[in-house]
Write a protein that holds these residues in place. Structure first.
Motif, PDB file in Angstrom:
ATOM      1  N   LEU A 109       6.200   3.645 -18.654  1.00  0.00           N
ATOM      2  CA  LEU A 109       5.848   3.894 -17.171  1.00  0.00           C
ATOM      3  C   LEU A 109       6.360   5.026 -16.558  1.00  0.00           C
ATOM      4  N   SER A 110       7.806   5.257 -17.044  1.00  0.00           N
ATOM      5  CA  SER A 110       8.370   6.651 -16.601  1.00  0.00           C
ATOM      6  C   SER A 110       7.706   8.005 -17.064  1.00  0.00           C
ATOM      7  N   ALA A 111       6.573   7.937 -17.966  1.00  0.00           N
ATOM      8  CA  ALA A 111       5.949   8.994 -18.258  1.00  0.00           C
ATOM      9  C   ALA A 111       4.711   9.262 -17.535  1.00  0.00           C
ATOM     10  N   LEU A 112       4.524   8.347 -16.716  1.00  0.00           N
ATOM     11  CA  LEU A 112       3.390   8.365 -15.748  1.00  0.00           C
ATOM     12  C   LEU A 112       3.201   9.635 -14.675  1.00  0.00           C
ATOM     13  N   GLY A 113       4.261  10.175 -14.179  1.00  0.00           N
ATOM     14  CA  GLY A 113       4.508  11.102 -13.455  1.00  0.00           C
ATOM     15  C   GLY A 113       3.538  10.725 -12.206  1.00  0.00           C
ATOM     16  N   THR A 120       0.227   9.664 -23.992  1.00  0.00           N
ATOM     17  CA  THR A 120       1.641   9.750 -24.276  1.00  0.00           C
ATOM     18  C   THR A 120       2.398   8.540 -23.494  1.00  0.00           C
ATOM     19  N   ALA A 121       1.767   8.289 -22.093  1.00  0.00           N
ATOM     20  CA  ALA A 121       2.436   7.332 -21.353  1.00  0.00           C
ATOM     21  C   ALA A 121       1.800   5.740 -21.946  1.00  0.00           C
ATOM     22  N   LEU A 122       0.730   5.754 -22.353  1.00  0.00           N
ATOM     23  CA  LEU A 122       0.144   4.429 -22.918  1.00  0.00           C
ATOM     24  C   LEU A 122       0.574   4.105 -24.418  1.00  0.00           C
ATOM     25  N   GLY A 123       1.070   5.327 -25.100  1.00  0.00           N
ATOM     26  CA  GLY A 123       1.633   5.214 -26.352  1.00  0.00           C
ATOM     27  C   GLY A 123       0.475   4.957 -27.235  1.00  0.00           C
ATOM     28  N   PHE A 132      -2.045   1.102 -14.040  1.00  0.00           N
ATOM     29  CA  PHE A 132      -0.701   1.201 -14.113  1.00  0.00           C
ATOM     30  C   PHE A 132      -0.317   2.425 -12.977  1.00  0.00           C
ATOM     31  N   ILE A 133       0.653   2.283 -11.986  1.00  0.00           N
ATOM     32  CA  ILE A 133       1.008   3.190 -11.014  1.00  0.00           C
ATOM     33  C   ILE A 133       2.335   3.392 -11.095  1.00  0.00           C
ATOM     34  N   ALA A 134       2.447   5.092 -10.823  1.00  0.00           N
ATOM     35  CA  ALA A 134       3.809   5.565 -10.936  1.00  0.00           C
ATOM     36  C   ALA A 134       4.729   4.707  -9.606  1.00  0.00           C
ATOM     37  N   GLY A 135       5.843   4.661 -10.041  1.00  0.00           N
ATOM     38  CA  GLY A 135       6.791   3.723  -8.822  1.00  0.00           C
ATOM     39  C   GLY A 135       6.617   2.402  -8.546  1.00  0.00           C
ATOM     40  N   ILE A 136       5.365   1.980  -9.117  1.00  0.00           N
ATOM     41  CA  ILE A 136       5.125   0.520  -8.732  1.00  0.00           C
ATOM     42  C   ILE A 136       5.315  -0.267 -10.102  1.00  0.00           C
ATOM     43  N   GLY A 137       4.549   0.290 -11.136  1.00  0.00           N
ATOM     44  CA  GLY A 137       4.199  -0.372 -12.491  1.00  0.00           C
ATOM     45  C   GLY A 137       2.941  -0.993 -12.791  1.00  0.00           C
ATOM     46  N   GLU A 138       2.983  -1.916 -13.189  1.00  0.00           N
ATOM     47  CA  GLU A 138       1.369  -2.568 -13.358  1.00  0.00           C
ATOM     48  C   GLU A 138       1.082  -3.458 -12.343  1.00  0.00           C
TER      49      GLU A 138
END
Length: 279
Positions: free
Chosen positions: A180-184, A141-144, A207-213
């Motif tokens: 990225l909002s779906a990474l948790g 879901t997070a990656l689409g 991909f890291i939550a709160g940081i991005g790529e």
């Protein structure tokens, strides 16, 4: 406050300014935890490292690794970048060809080639094995992407809490536009192969939550290399590409060692800023 030696280095790219930057404070003596965190927030890089005297007999130095939000037990590009800056600042390892770094995750051995390139021995993977279908659904879901696109998947934790998924090709990895909002709390690595005969064998994205790529990620390349070795997807050294979508040219060299299922992770480090900092 006093004047302390400082360097900012570019890690994992043969082309300056196209790798992953790192700030290194080469004498963190007397700085408190609050000081370290405040400086790391100020540099505003993915990681800032602080060099201290070792606390164990066989280490050449001790490093503490901070993001703007907290401390990490281990990270790959800070390991190579700190070793490079420490050597340039006059550090002399006990063994000429191996630097032993102490960090919160234990001792890390960093090998120095005759050409001066550094490569660290990947730390042991602390969690492996397949991902649950529930977690895999969240990742897709997070990656689409559809679940059917996942060729393989694995927990590849080695300090950072990485989970890795393999797609059919490097081009598919480069096409991803994740939510990225779906990474948790997930830290997701994605890997896909290049066609045989290409400059690089694999493309990675992190991909890291709160940081991005993240532009170029040593810890992820380390544990992915161990995974590829365990599953017979690699037999010899290879070069991985990372950061392409971000306009970087990360190149990570992964080499099997004599130790079963382990690898060396190396690349070019270049000092871009050398001077001092008041702290």
């Amino acid at each position: 406050m006093r004047t302390r030696p400082f360097a900012q280095v570019d890690v994992f790219s043969p082309v300056p300014y196209l790798g992953n930057p790192l700030a290194v404070i080469l004498d963190a003596t007397d700085l408190t935890d609050a000081d370290l965190q405040r400086i790391a927030r100020w540099t505003n890089l993915s990681e800032t490292t602080f060099v201290l005297a070792p606390t164990v007999e066989y280490a050449d130095y001790r490093v503490r690794i901070f993001t703007p939000d907290g401390e990490l037990p281990f990270a790959g590009h800070p390991t190579l970048g700190t070793a490079h800056a420490w050597l340039e600042n006059g550090g002399t390892p006990r063994c000429p060809d191996v630097i032993v770094q102490e960090c919160a995750d234990g001792l890390v051995r960093i090998h120095r080639s005759s050409a001066g390139e550094l490569a660290f021995e990947a730390p042991e993977t602390t969690r492996s094995g397949p991902v649950s279908e529930a977690d895999l659904k969240r990742i897709c879901t997070a990656l689409g992407i559809d679940r059917a696109e996942v060729v393989d998947h694995q927990w590849v934790m080695n300090g950072p809490q990485w989970v890795a998924v393999m797609l059919s090709s490097a081009s598919r990895v480069l096409e991803l536009r994740p939510d990225l909002s779906a990474l948790g709390e997930l830290e997701i690595g994605v890997v896909g192969p290049y066609p045989e005969g290409s400059e690089c064998a694999w493309e990675l994205r992190a991909f890291i939550a709160g940081i991005g790529e993240d532009p170029v990620t040593g810890s992820l390349n380390a544990s992915v290399g161990q995974w590829l070795l365990r599953t017979d997807r690699m037999a010899g050294p290879y070069t991985a590409s990372q950061g392409t979508v971000l306009g970087r040219a990360g190149r990570v060299r992964v080499t099997p060692t004599a130790v079963r299922e382990n690898v060396l992770v190396g690349g070019t480090v270049t000092t871009m800023v050398r001077g001092s900092i008041e702290a």
